[in-house]
Structures are given as structure tokens and as C-alpha cells.
Design a protein around this motif. Structure first.
Motif, PDB file in Angstrom:
ATOM      1  N   PHE A   4       0.974  -1.234  -0.190  1.00  0.00           N
ATOM      2  CA  PHE A   4       0.030   0.053  -0.011  1.00  0.00           C
ATOM      3  C   PHE A   4       0.861   1.308  -0.036  1.00  0.00           C
ATOM      4  CE2 PHE A   4       0.729  -0.419   4.478  1.00  0.00           C
ATOM      5  CZ  PHE A   4       0.614   1.010   4.932  1.00  0.00           C
ATOM      6  N   ALA A   5       0.186   2.521  -0.509  1.00  0.00           N
ATOM      7  CA  ALA A   5       1.167   3.517  -0.492  1.00  0.00           C
ATOM      8  C   ALA A   5       0.856   4.495   0.630  1.00  0.00           C
ATOM      9  CB  ALA A   5       0.827   4.271  -1.762  1.00  0.00           C
ATOM     10  N   GLY A   6       1.963   5.193   1.031  1.00  0.00           N
ATOM     11  CA  GLY A   6       1.734   6.159   2.106  1.00  0.00           C
ATOM     12  C   GLY A   6       2.588   7.451   1.845  1.00  0.00           C
ATOM     13  N   ARG A   7       2.367   8.346   2.905  1.00  0.00           N
ATOM     14  CA  ARG A   7       2.734   9.603   2.681  1.00  0.00           C
ATOM     15  C   ARG A   7       3.324  10.034   4.078  1.00  0.00           C
ATOM     16  NH1 ARG A   7       1.054  15.347   0.085  1.00  0.00           N
ATOM     17  NH2 ARG A   7       3.154  16.238   0.247  1.00  0.00           N
ATOM     18  N   ILE A   8       4.581  10.313   4.371  1.00  0.00           N
ATOM     19  CA  ILE A   8       5.114  10.442   5.673  1.00  0.00           C
ATOM     20  C   ILE A   8       4.452  11.910   6.138  1.00  0.00           C
ATOM     21  CG2 ILE A   8       7.093  10.897   7.112  1.00  0.00           C
ATOM     22  CD1 ILE A   8       6.999   8.133   5.515  1.00  0.00           C
ATOM     23  N   ARG A   9       3.935  11.738   7.343  1.00  0.00           N
ATOM     24  CA  ARG A   9       3.033  12.713   8.143  1.00  0.00           C
ATOM     25  C   ARG A   9       3.813  13.361   9.262  1.00  0.00           C
ATOM     26  NH1 ARG A   9      -0.103   8.311   7.016  1.00  0.00           N
ATOM     27  NH2 ARG A   9      -2.002   8.479   5.996  1.00  0.00           N
ATOM     28  N   TYR A  10       3.592  14.564   9.646  1.00  0.00           N
ATOM     29  CA  TYR A  10       4.062  15.351  10.766  1.00  0.00           C
ATOM     30  C   TYR A  10       4.047  14.790  11.799  1.00  0.00           C
ATOM     31  CZ  TYR A  10       5.637  19.100  13.688  1.00  0.00           C
ATOM     32  OH  TYR A  10       6.420  19.812  14.773  1.00  0.00           O
ATOM     33  N   SER A  11       3.043  13.792  12.295  1.00  0.00           N
ATOM     34  CA  SER A  11       2.791  13.135  13.454  1.00  0.00           C
ATOM     35  C   SER A  11       3.601  11.878  13.614  1.00  0.00           C
ATOM     36  CB  SER A  11       1.465  12.656  13.802  1.00  0.00           C
ATOM     37  OG  SER A  11       0.899  11.778  12.435  1.00  0.00           O
ATOM     38  N   GLU A  12       4.303  11.492  12.496  1.00  0.00           N
ATOM     39  CA  GLU A  12       5.127  10.438  12.513  1.00  0.00           C
ATOM     40  C   GLU A  12       6.713  10.653  12.472  1.00  0.00           C
ATOM     41  OE1 GLU A  12       2.056   7.842   9.559  1.00  0.00           O
ATOM     42  OE2 GLU A  12       3.681   8.929   8.644  1.00  0.00           O
ATOM     43  N   LEU A  13       6.980  11.876  12.969  1.00  0.00           N
ATOM     44  CA  LEU A  13       8.432  12.152  12.590  1.00  0.00           C
ATOM     45  C   LEU A  13       9.204  12.465  14.058  1.00  0.00           C
ATOM     46  CD1 LEU A  13       8.296  15.521  10.373  1.00  0.00           C
ATOM     47  CD2 LEU A  13       8.494  13.360   9.670  1.00  0.00           C
ATOM     48  N   ASP A  14      10.380  12.161  13.997  1.00  0.00           N
ATOM     49  CA  ASP A  14      11.072  12.300  15.267  1.00  0.00           C
ATOM     50  C   ASP A  14      11.542  13.823  15.361  1.00  0.00           C
ATOM     51  OD1 ASP A  14      13.088  12.614  13.350  1.00  0.00           O
ATOM     52  OD2 ASP A  14      14.100  10.573  13.977  1.00  0.00           O
ATOM     53  N   ARG A  15      12.551  14.006  16.468  1.00  0.00           N
ATOM     54  CA  ARG A  15      13.023  15.302  16.670  1.00  0.00           C
ATOM     55  C   ARG A  15      13.860  15.949  15.415  1.00  0.00           C
ATOM     56  NH1 ARG A  15      15.480  15.542  22.326  1.00  0.00           N
ATOM     57  NH2 ARG A  15      16.370  13.704  21.640  1.00  0.00           N
ATOM     58  N   GLU A  22       9.582   4.005  15.509  1.00  0.00           N
ATOM     59  CA  GLU A  22       8.363   3.421  15.995  1.00  0.00           C
ATOM     60  C   GLU A  22       7.197   3.693  15.046  1.00  0.00           C
ATOM     61  OE1 GLU A  22      10.372   6.206  17.554  1.00  0.00           O
ATOM     62  OE2 GLU A  22       8.988   6.600  19.356  1.00  0.00           O
ATOM     63  N   SER A  23       7.296   4.588  14.301  1.00  0.00           N
ATOM     64  CA  SER A  23       6.132   4.796  13.130  1.00  0.00           C
ATOM     65  C   SER A  23       6.462   4.065  11.882  1.00  0.00           C
ATOM     66  CB  SER A  23       6.127   6.331  12.636  1.00  0.00           C
ATOM     67  OG  SER A  23       5.779   7.344  13.845  1.00  0.00           O
ATOM     68  N   LEU A  24       7.882   3.720  11.837  1.00  0.00           N
ATOM     69  CA  LEU A  24       8.133   2.613  10.661  1.00  0.00           C
ATOM     70  C   LEU A  24       7.648   1.445  11.183  1.00  0.00           C
ATOM     71  CD1 LEU A  24       9.672   1.775   8.025  1.00  0.00           C
ATOM     72  CD2 LEU A  24      11.713   1.539   9.737  1.00  0.00           C
ATOM     73  N   LEU A  25       7.755   0.950  12.239  1.00  0.00           N
ATOM     74  CA  LEU A  25       7.339  -0.263  12.740  1.00  0.00           C
ATOM     75  C   LEU A  25       5.620  -0.379  12.587  1.00  0.00           C
ATOM     76  CD1 LEU A  25       8.406  -2.270  15.950  1.00  0.00           C
ATOM     77  CD2 LEU A  25       5.812  -1.995  15.481  1.00  0.00           C
ATOM     78  N   ASP A  26       5.031   1.059  12.884  1.00  0.00           N
ATOM     79  CA  ASP A  26       3.537   0.816  12.663  1.00  0.00           C
ATOM     80  C   ASP A  26       3.252   0.695  11.391  1.00  0.00           C
ATOM     81  OD1 ASP A  26       3.254   1.376  15.419  1.00  0.00           O
ATOM     82  OD2 ASP A  26       2.827   3.567  15.295  1.00  0.00           O
ATOM     83  N   TYR A  27       3.931   1.370  10.429  1.00  0.00           N
ATOM     84  CA  TYR A  27       3.797   1.143   8.986  1.00  0.00           C
ATOM     85  C   TYR A  27       3.814  -0.284   8.664  1.00  0.00           C
ATOM     86  CZ  TYR A  27       3.618   5.749   6.792  1.00  0.00           C
ATOM     87  OH  TYR A  27       3.145   7.209   6.545  1.00  0.00           O
ATOM     88  N   GLU A  63      17.989   1.509   6.123  1.00  0.00           N
ATOM     89  CA  GLU A  63      19.010   2.576   5.031  1.00  0.00           C
ATOM     90  C   GLU A  63      18.668   3.880   5.086  1.00  0.00           C
ATOM     91  OE1 GLU A  63      21.191   0.355   3.407  1.00  0.00           O
ATOM     92  OE2 GLU A  63      20.240  -1.632   4.026  1.00  0.00           O
ATOM     93  N   ARG A  64      17.575   4.349   5.086  1.00  0.00           N
ATOM     94  CA  ARG A  64      17.414   5.894   5.291  1.00  0.00           C
ATOM     95  C   ARG A  64      16.184   6.127   5.670  1.00  0.00           C
ATOM     96  NH1 ARG A  64      15.017   9.727   2.145  1.00  0.00           N
ATOM     97  NH2 ARG A  64      14.551   8.488   0.336  1.00  0.00           N
ATOM     98  N   TYR A  65      16.026   7.235   6.523  1.00  0.00           N
ATOM     99  CA  TYR A  65      14.702   7.381   7.147  1.00  0.00           C
ATOM    100  C   TYR A  65      14.302   8.557   6.187  1.00  0.00           C
ATOM    101  CZ  TYR A  65      15.901   5.082  11.701  1.00  0.00           C
ATOM    102  OH  TYR A  65      16.224   4.104  12.529  1.00  0.00           O
ATOM    103  N   PRO A  66      12.785   8.266   5.709  1.00  0.00           N
ATOM    104  CA  PRO A  66      12.263   9.463   4.912  1.00  0.00           C
ATOM    105  C   PRO A  66      11.839  10.577   5.708  1.00  0.00           C
ATOM    106  CG  PRO A  66      10.800   7.424   5.183  1.00  0.00           C
ATOM    107  CD  PRO A  66      11.977   7.036   6.018  1.00  0.00           C
ATOM    108  N   VAL A  67      11.603  11.564   4.920  1.00  0.00           N
ATOM    109  CA  VAL A  67      11.054  12.809   5.528  1.00  0.00           C
ATOM    110  C   VAL A  67       9.545  13.204   5.281  1.00  0.00           C
ATOM    111  CG1 VAL A  67      13.595  13.774   5.492  1.00  0.00           C
ATOM    112  CG2 VAL A  67      12.148  14.217   3.584  1.00  0.00           C
ATOM    113  N   VAL A  72       5.943   6.897   0.114  1.00  0.00           N
ATOM    114  CA  VAL A  72       6.472   5.728   0.201  1.00  0.00           C
ATOM    115  C   VAL A  72       5.520   4.415  -0.410  1.00  0.00           C
ATOM    116  CG1 VAL A  72       8.184   6.600   1.919  1.00  0.00           C
ATOM    117  CG2 VAL A  72       5.970   5.654   2.639  1.00  0.00           C
ATOM    118  N   LEU A  73       6.162   3.447  -0.566  1.00  0.00           N
ATOM    119  CA  LEU A  73       5.321   2.140  -0.721  1.00  0.00           C
ATOM    120  C   LEU A  73       5.907   1.208   0.607  1.00  0.00           C
ATOM    121  CD1 LEU A  73       5.783   1.698  -4.307  1.00  0.00           C
ATOM    122  CD2 LEU A  73       3.812   2.255  -3.402  1.00  0.00           C
ATOM    123  N   ILE A  74       4.841   0.405   1.115  1.00  0.00           N
ATOM    124  CA  ILE A  74       4.963  -0.476   2.034  1.00  0.00           C
ATOM    125  C   ILE A  74       4.484  -1.844   1.760  1.00  0.00           C
ATOM    126  CG2 ILE A  74       4.637  -1.051   4.733  1.00  0.00           C
ATOM    127  CD1 ILE A  74       3.471   2.753   3.449  1.00  0.00           C
TER     128      ILE A  74
END
Length: 241
Positions: A4-15, A22-27, A63-67, A72-74
């Protein structure tokens, strides 16, 4: 693979403004749930049979954390069943096919009435299409703790927000708790987790921290008798982006 396709949200970001682990694991966890729901063997199917898939082990390599805003595709696919155990891979990529993260997981099918492992029934076998194992650097399922005593931290009481539909602490919540004890600026390249016992509402979790190497942090989340609910290993990579 199911995707499924997703888009990185502000609520999923670290500092740092990047997708948090944690958000990657949730995806990844949501992807497996969507997969099971879409092929008719999801939550309702399992509940009617008093069954549940319980996480036994995670291995996530980044490999890389998206911003923020990145599309993204999961993806996920099971690759083996044996007795009451199932194995499943995960992948997160950009729309252009850049691998961002991959994962391996081990699951146990549980009979929730007697809390014993249950053999995977034929209808579950038939529903899933097994695929080839993902190409990645597979680590052992078991995580060995140093023989020396770790550094104990303040106790954590299991609250309602830690629980999932199985009424025990969700596997991702253990990782959220463990990450509170990582050193400042600890960039995670790999996370491994081994789940040993189920923590329930009102249970007390006692974190115990080990640093066997500069790039490794081990956190055992124990009960008050010193038995581990979950052991998490975090590997640091200063060069990760």
C-alpha cells in the motif's frame, strides 16, 4: 508482495524531522493487517476462531529514514509456515524503488482461550501466497544478554494505551518504552526484538539497560521477578541519514 502507498506525516516524525522508528514499525504492522483483511483472514476471522497472531521477533534494518511529505510504498509477504509459527518480510521503498528499510518477523499463532500455540489451520495456509525470502542480512531470532547485571531504571506500569485488541501490550509499545532509554543522538541502523511473555493491564515493567559495545544498546523489559517480557537490541550507525 502485498503493498500500500503512504506519505510521511508530521505526526510520524522524530525530533530530526525524519520518520521515527516507532512509526516505521507501525507502517509495517499496519501493512500485514491490511494484507490479512484484504484476503479475508483478518481480525474478525481470527476472533471468531479464538485465534491471534502474536509477535515473537522483529528485525528491522534501516537504510534511510524518509522525511516529511515523502511518498513511500510499504510491502509485505509471508514466506513460510511451520506448525504454529509464521515468517513474514516487510519492505519500505520510495516511489522510485529506493530501499528505505526492510524487516523480518516471526509470529506465533495463539489459541486465545487457553493461551497455547495453535497449529496454522488449512484455511489460513490456503489464503496466503508464500513468496521467496527477501534479500537482506538475517540476524538470529534469539538475543543474548550479557552475563553482568544491567542498569535498572524506574518501573513502568502498563496502562490502557499500551494495549491492543488482544488485551496485552502491543509489540510496538514495548519498542516505544525501550527507546526512552537510548542515549541522546543514538541513530538506529538496526532494531531486533525478542518477545518472551505477555504483559497485561496493571503489570509492572522494569527496564534493565546494557551497553556491551559503543554501537549497541540492549534493553530488557522485565517483570518484577526479573523475567523478560521483551528484549530489544538497538545497533547504532552514526552515518545513517
Amino acid at each position: 508482495m502485498y503493498k500500500f502507498a503512504g506519505r510521511i506525516r508530521y505526526s510520524e516524525l522524530d525530533r530530526e524531522g525524519k520518520l521515527s522508528l516507532e512509526s516505521l514499525l507501525d507502517y509495517f504492522q499496519d501493512c500485514s493487517t491490511f494484507h490479512s483483511e484484504d484476503i479475508g483472514v483478518g481480525l474478525k476471522f481470527l476472533q471468531e476462531r479464538h485465534l491471534a497472531w502474536v509477535m515473537s521477533a522483529w528485525q528491522i534494518i534501516v537504510e534511510r529514514y524518509p522525511v516529511l511529505g515523502e511518498r513511500v510504498l510499504i510491502e509485505t509477504a509471508p514466506y513460510d509456515f511451520k506448525g504454529f509459527i509464521g515468517w513474514r518480510n516487510f519492505l519500505m521503498e520510495t516511489e522510485n524503488g529506493e530501499r528505505l528499510s526492510c524487516a523480518n518477523t516471526v509470529w506465533t499463532l495463539m489459541d486465545m482461550e487457553n493461551m497455547h500455540p495453535a497449529r496454522v489451520p488449512d484455511e489460513l495456509h490456503a489464503a496466503y501466497v508464500l513468496e521467496e525470502k527477501l534479500e537482506m542480512d538475517y540476524a538470529p531470532r534469539k538475543i543474548a544478554l550479557p552475563e553482568t547485571e544491567g542498569e535498572r531504571r524506574e518501573k513502568v506500569e502498563v496502562r490502557q494505551h499500551h494495549l491492543d485488541t488482544n488485551h496485552h501490550v502491543n509489540n510496538g509499545q514495548y519498542i516505544r518504552i525501550a527507546m526512552e532509554y537510548l542515549p541522546e543522538g543514538f541513530a538506529i541502523r538496526q532494531m531486533r526484538a525478542e518477545y518472551k511473555k505477555q504483559a497485561l493491564l496493571g503489570d509492572i515493567i522494569v527496564p534493565e539497560i546494557y551497553r556491551p559495545a559503543d554501537n549497541i544498546c540492549l534493553i530488557s523489559l522485565n517483570n518484577e521477578e526479573g523475567q523478560a517480557y521483551c528484549v530489544a537490541e538497538f545497533e547504532r550507525n552514526m552515518g545513517i541519514v
